[in-house]
Design a protein around this motif. Structure first.
Motif, PDB file in Angstrom:
ATOM      1  N   THR A 161       0.848  -1.191   0.000  1.00  0.00           N
ATOM      2  CA  THR A 161       0.000   0.000   0.000  1.00  0.00           C
ATOM      3  C   THR A 161       0.882   1.238   0.000  1.00  0.00           C
ATOM      4  OG1 THR A 161      -1.695  -1.183   1.263  1.00  0.00           O
ATOM      5  CG2 THR A 161      -1.864   1.221   1.195  1.00  0.00           C
ATOM      6  N   ALA A 162       0.583   2.176  -0.898  1.00  0.00           N
ATOM      7  CA  ALA A 162       1.409   3.379  -1.033  1.00  0.00           C
ATOM      8  C   ALA A 162       0.527   4.611  -1.143  1.00  0.00           C
ATOM      9  CB  ALA A 162       2.298   3.273  -2.270  1.00  0.00           C
ATOM     10  N   THR A 163       0.922   5.685  -0.445  1.00  0.00           N
ATOM     11  CA  THR A 163       0.222   6.960  -0.517  1.00  0.00           C
ATOM     12  C   THR A 163       1.237   8.090  -0.592  1.00  0.00           C
ATOM     13  OG1 THR A 163       0.132   7.231   1.894  1.00  0.00           O
ATOM     14  CG2 THR A 163      -1.740   6.111   0.849  1.00  0.00           C
ATOM     15  N   ILE A 164       0.849   9.174  -1.257  1.00  0.00           N
ATOM     16  CA  ILE A 164       1.638  10.407  -1.281  1.00  0.00           C
ATOM     17  C   ILE A 164       0.666  11.570  -1.163  1.00  0.00           C
ATOM     18  CG2 ILE A 164       3.233  11.869  -2.570  1.00  0.00           C
ATOM     19  CD1 ILE A 164       4.262   9.433  -4.026  1.00  0.00           C
ATOM     20  N   ALA A 165       0.881  12.440  -0.173  1.00  0.00           N
ATOM     21  CA  ALA A 165      -0.024  13.567   0.037  1.00  0.00           C
ATOM     22  C   ALA A 165       0.662  14.607   0.914  1.00  0.00           C
ATOM     23  CB  ALA A 165      -1.326  13.102   0.701  1.00  0.00           C
ATOM     24  N   THR A 166       0.161  15.833   0.862  1.00  0.00           N
ATOM     25  CA  THR A 166       0.576  16.858   1.812  1.00  0.00           C
ATOM     26  C   THR A 166      -0.292  16.732   3.059  1.00  0.00           C
ATOM     27  OG1 THR A 166      -0.939  18.467   0.813  1.00  0.00           O
ATOM     28  CG2 THR A 166       1.338  18.458   0.017  1.00  0.00           C
ATOM     29  N   PRO A 167       0.178  17.178   4.217  1.00  0.00           N
ATOM     30  CA  PRO A 167      -0.599  17.024   5.447  1.00  0.00           C
ATOM     31  C   PRO A 167      -1.967  17.700   5.384  1.00  0.00           C
ATOM     32  CG  PRO A 167       1.664  17.601   5.964  1.00  0.00           C
ATOM     33  CD  PRO A 167       1.517  17.739   4.483  1.00  0.00           C
ATOM     34  N   ASP A 168      -2.052  18.815   4.648  1.00  0.00           N
ATOM     35  CA  ASP A 168      -3.331  19.522   4.581  1.00  0.00           C
ATOM     36  C   ASP A 168      -4.249  19.008   3.481  1.00  0.00           C
ATOM     37  OD1 ASP A 168      -2.048  20.418   2.322  1.00  0.00           O
ATOM     38  OD2 ASP A 168      -2.005  22.535   2.896  1.00  0.00           O
ATOM     39  N   GLY A 169      -3.800  18.002   2.721  1.00  0.00           N
ATOM     40  CA  GLY A 169      -4.636  17.442   1.670  1.00  0.00           C
ATOM     41  C   GLY A 169      -4.715  18.284   0.415  1.00  0.00           C
ATOM     42  N   ARG A 170      -3.960  19.356   0.349  1.00  0.00           N
ATOM     43  CA  ARG A 170      -3.993  20.198  -0.855  1.00  0.00           C
ATOM     44  C   ARG A 170      -3.589  19.385  -2.086  1.00  0.00           C
ATOM     45  NH1 ARG A 170      -2.883  26.021  -1.696  1.00  0.00           N
ATOM     46  NH2 ARG A 170      -2.449  26.284  -3.926  1.00  0.00           N
ATOM     47  N   ILE A 171      -2.569  18.542  -1.907  1.00  0.00           N
ATOM     48  CA  ILE A 171      -2.163  17.604  -2.952  1.00  0.00           C
ATOM     49  C   ILE A 171      -2.302  16.207  -2.367  1.00  0.00           C
ATOM     50  CG2 ILE A 171      -0.307  16.853  -4.477  1.00  0.00           C
ATOM     51  CD1 ILE A 171       0.917  19.634  -4.228  1.00  0.00           C
ATOM     52  N   ASP A 172      -3.101  15.367  -3.006  1.00  0.00           N
ATOM     53  CA  ASP A 172      -3.340  14.009  -2.514  1.00  0.00           C
ATOM     54  C   ASP A 172      -3.422  13.090  -3.726  1.00  0.00           C
ATOM     55  OD1 ASP A 172      -4.195  11.630  -1.424  1.00  0.00           O
ATOM     56  OD2 ASP A 172      -5.615  12.553  -0.040  1.00  0.00           O
ATOM     57  N   LEU A 173      -2.462  12.178  -3.827  1.00  0.00           N
ATOM     58  CA  LEU A 173      -2.374  11.312  -5.000  1.00  0.00           C
ATOM     59  C   LEU A 173      -3.123  10.000  -4.828  1.00  0.00           C
ATOM     60  CD1 LEU A 173       1.377  11.843  -5.993  1.00  0.00           C
ATOM     61  CD2 LEU A 173      -0.610  13.312  -6.351  1.00  0.00           C
ATOM     62  N   GLY A 174      -3.928   9.905  -3.774  1.00  0.00           N
ATOM     63  CA  GLY A 174      -4.733   8.707  -3.576  1.00  0.00           C
ATOM     64  C   GLY A 174      -3.946   7.572  -2.960  1.00  0.00           C
ATOM     65  N   GLU A 175      -4.509   6.373  -3.048  1.00  0.00           N
ATOM     66  CA  GLU A 175      -3.902   5.184  -2.450  1.00  0.00           C
ATOM     67  C   GLU A 175      -3.697   4.114  -3.510  1.00  0.00           C
ATOM     68  OE1 GLU A 175      -4.867   3.235   1.624  1.00  0.00           O
ATOM     69  OE2 GLU A 175      -5.958   2.028   0.133  1.00  0.00           O
ATOM     70  N   GLN A 176      -2.473   3.635  -3.591  1.00  0.00           N
ATOM     71  CA  GLN A 176      -2.137   2.526  -4.483  1.00  0.00           C
ATOM     72  C   GLN A 176      -2.084   1.252  -3.648  1.00  0.00           C
ATOM     73  OE1 GLN A 176       1.995   1.424  -6.448  1.00  0.00           O
ATOM     74  NE2 GLN A 176       1.065   3.129  -7.579  1.00  0.00           N
ATOM     75  N   ARG A 177      -2.748   0.208  -4.124  1.00  0.00           N
ATOM     76  CA  ARG A 177      -2.825  -1.031  -3.358  1.00  0.00           C
ATOM     77  C   ARG A 177      -2.608  -2.201  -4.307  1.00  0.00           C
ATOM     78  NH1 ARG A 177      -4.617  -2.263   1.721  1.00  0.00           N
ATOM     79  NH2 ARG A 177      -5.547  -4.327   2.049  1.00  0.00           N
ATOM     80  N   THR A 178      -1.448  -2.844  -4.193  1.00  0.00           N
ATOM     81  CA  THR A 178      -1.072  -3.866  -5.167  1.00  0.00           C
ATOM     82  C   THR A 178      -0.716  -5.180  -4.468  1.00  0.00           C
ATOM     83  OG1 THR A 178       1.139  -2.844  -5.105  1.00  0.00           O
ATOM     84  CG2 THR A 178      -0.263  -2.310  -6.973  1.00  0.00           C
ATOM     85  N   PRO A 179      -1.406  -6.269  -4.807  1.00  0.00           N
ATOM     86  CA  PRO A 179      -1.019  -7.587  -4.290  1.00  0.00           C
ATOM     87  C   PRO A 179       0.201  -8.107  -5.027  1.00  0.00           C
ATOM     88  CG  PRO A 179      -2.908  -7.801  -5.749  1.00  0.00           C
ATOM     89  CD  PRO A 179      -2.622  -6.323  -5.651  1.00  0.00           C
ATOM     90  N   VAL A 180       0.839  -9.098  -4.437  1.00  0.00           N
ATOM     91  CA  VAL A 180       2.036  -9.715  -5.017  1.00  0.00           C
ATOM     92  C   VAL A 180       1.734 -11.190  -5.260  1.00  0.00           C
ATOM     93  CG1 VAL A 180       4.472 -10.246  -4.671  1.00  0.00           C
ATOM     94  CG2 VAL A 180       3.506  -8.110  -3.763  1.00  0.00           C
ATOM     95  N   ALA A 181       2.148 -11.679  -6.424  1.00  0.00           N
ATOM     96  CA  ALA A 181       1.941 -13.105  -6.747  1.00  0.00           C
ATOM     97  C   ALA A 181       3.132 -13.623  -7.531  1.00  0.00           C
ATOM     98  CB  ALA A 181       0.657 -13.292  -7.541  1.00  0.00           C
ATOM     99  N   ASP A 182       3.372 -14.906  -7.440  1.00  0.00           N
ATOM    100  CA  ASP A 182       4.415 -15.568  -8.219  1.00  0.00           C
ATOM    101  C   ASP A 182       3.888 -15.885  -9.612  1.00  0.00           C
ATOM    102  OD1 ASP A 182       6.000 -15.494  -5.991  1.00  0.00           O
ATOM    103  OD2 ASP A 182       5.646 -17.587  -5.424  1.00  0.00           O
ATOM    104  N   ALA A 183       4.769 -15.779 -10.603  1.00  0.00           N
ATOM    105  CA  ALA A 183       4.400 -16.142 -11.975  1.00  0.00           C
ATOM    106  C   ALA A 183       4.158 -17.649 -12.031  1.00  0.00           C
ATOM    107  CB  ALA A 183       5.499 -15.749 -12.931  1.00  0.00           C
ATOM    108  N   HIS A 184       3.237 -18.032 -12.907  1.00  0.00           N
ATOM    109  CA  HIS A 184       2.933 -19.471 -13.051  1.00  0.00           C
ATOM    110  C   HIS A 184       3.379 -19.954 -14.428  1.00  0.00           C
ATOM    111  CE1 HIS A 184       0.676 -19.467  -9.336  1.00  0.00           C
ATOM    112  NE2 HIS A 184      -0.052 -18.465  -9.758  1.00  0.00           N
TER     113      HIS A 184
END
Length: 312
Positions: A289-312
């Motif tokens: 899970t990754a987020t980037i934002a300023t404390p006041d929310g003026r710039i907020d790039l949302g939340e990235q949420r990526t699962p991890v899996a092995d190639a088959h």
């Protein structure tokens, strides 16, 4: 104020709180959307009720093919973790744009990769051409950079270290999750970039947490250095480095000195044996899970949420 844009399979959307309004545009690529800012403004002011953001399936807001360039060791905390002392010369490397994926796509670990690492990075999306020879001052940044995205510079450390091969180790498909939003900036927003806070966790455990104040080479200077040899165009992506907290860390100095006395094959064997015990590398079933934002929310790039899996 900044404007957040989502991209789905069929449309571009302006995000307004928990709802999104479609942009009336024929743009297919990120570059084409950036050339149609009037349509973005119209959507933002339309007053439509919109669609719940939760009902949308976001893709990477940076379309490919494009140039993907990254800065190496550009945070003081990461430099310490990596064992660097003294001044660090600015350095860049390329990633294949085929590595760019969506903000919720699965990160797929190739079968031969054992040491899969994460690196949250602020991505700059170019809004104007950067010709070779350009000199970019801080006040010029809004003329070149259109917006910001969350990126994760996923890295196959065993490939990177044994072959000194950045391009391959960071270019496998799914190795650059991007988004969820493209945050389009107004000129006055750029003064708030140093307040941006980068946070990454794995399975809810905090791993990386720094602001841009920890950055060594700031964006305007980075673009000037890059323009010594590299042209960038609208829609191209520059990853600006990662803070400390990655799984990979330099060994303690005494261990490093002992290892320097060993033949290369023995040194790498000992290193990988120790790294295999490191629980911080990504494994199947992990969720980043990754987020980037300023404390006041003026710039907020949302939340990235990526699962991890092995190639088959």
């Amino acid at each position: 104020m900044s404007t957040n844009i989502l991209r789905t399979a069929d449309d571009w959307w302006v995000v307004l709180g928990d709802r999104a309004v479609p942009v009336d545009t024929k743009a297919v690529t990120t570059a084409e959307l950036l050339a149609d800012r009037a349509a973005v403004r119209e959507a933002a002011l339309s007053g439509e009720a919109g669609t719940p953001v939760a009902d949308l399936a976001p893709l990477s807001p940076v379309t490919t093919p494009c140039r993907v360039v990254a800065q190496m060791v550009n945070y003081r905390s990461h430099a310490r973790d990596s064992g660097f002392t003294g001044d660090i010369p600015p350095a860049f490397f390329r990633k294949a744009s085929g590595s760019v994926g969506g903000p919720h796509d699965t990160i797929v670990r190739p079968p031969h990769v054992k040491l899969l690492d994460y690196e949250i990075e602020l991505g700059l999306v170019m809004g104007a051409p950067l010709p070779v020879g350009s000199v970019v001052d801080e006040r010029d940044l809004p003329s070149y950079v259109a917006g910001l995205v969350i990126t994760n510079d996923v890295s196959a450390r065993d490939v990177q270290l044994t072959r000194t091969q950045f391009y391959e180790s960071k270019s496998y498909p799914t190795f650059t999750p991007t988004g969820p939003v493209l945050c389009l900036l107004e000129p006055e927003d750029f003064a708030h970039l140093p307040d941006l806070r980068l946070r990454l966790s794995v399975n809810g455990e905090p791993r990386q947490d720094r602001t841009l104040a920890d950055m060594i080479v700031r964006p305007a200077r980075a673009l000037t250095l890059l323009a010594r040899f590299q042209t960038l165009d609208p829609g191209d992506l520059l990853l600006t480095g990662t803070p400390g907290g990655t799984a990979l860390k330099a060994p303690p100095k005494p261990v490093e000195k002992i290892a320097a006395l060993l033949p290369p094959a023995m040194k790498w064997k000992a290193f990988f044996k120790s790294q295999a015990k490191n629980p911080r590398y990504l494994r199947q079933g992990d969720v980043v899970t990754a987020t980037i934002a300023t404390p006041d929310g003026r710039i907020d790039l949302g939340e990235q949420r990526t699962p991890v899996a092995d190639a088959h």
